[in-house]
Scaffold this active site. Structure first.
Site, PDB file in Angstrom:
ATOM      1  CE  LYS A  98       6.781   1.451  -0.094  1.00 59.17           C
ATOM      2  NZ  LYS A  98       5.531   0.767  -0.029  1.00 59.17           N
ATOM      3  CD  GLU A 112       6.530  -2.862   0.559  1.00 61.07           C
ATOM      4  OE1 GLU A 112       6.826  -1.610   0.091  1.00 61.07           O
ATOM      5  OE2 GLU A 112       5.626  -3.199   0.400  1.00 61.07           O
TER       6      GLU A 112
END
Length: 120
Positions: free
Chosen positions: A99, A22
């Protein structure tokens, strides 16, 4: 005159998350902001200087989203709240961080964290 200024769907690429991939690859974060403040002066003067300039606010929020990585979207939301409340005219701010590419191995519509803070 109490009122609200809403900025919804502000999207920027950040490198937040607990996983290495990420932080390396990054992903889009979508932010919704709701500010509560007295808008009477701005309504009377018709002058942007008498209100929160949402374009300038968006720039400051994007700088946080694209800036220093954090592990949790809770932390990101808290940093964004701090930006919103930096303007003394804002009585209450609410920030939602979405997200959409969260690393979840199942179909999902959204993952979001919402924080709200008021001046005392």
């Amino acid at each position: 005159m109490n009122g609200r200024i809403a900025l919804r769907g502000l999207t920027a690429r950040g490198h937040h998350g607990v996983f290495d991939f990420e932080r390396e690859q990054g992903q889009d974060f979508v932010v919704d902001v709701l500010l509560e403040l007295d808008l009477s002066k701005a309504a009377a003067t018709d002058d942007v200087a008498d209100t929160v300039h949402y374009g300038e606010l968006a720039e400051r929020l994007v700088a946080v989203i694209t800036g220093e990585p954090v592990n949790l979207i809770e932390t990101l939301a808290d940093r964004l709240l701090t930006v919103c409340l930096a303007d003394e005219r804002v009585a209450t701010a609410e920030v939602t961080v979405h997200k959409p590419q969260a690393p979840i191995p199942h179909d999902f519509a959204d993952v979001a964290v919402t924080l709200r803070r008021s001046r005392l």
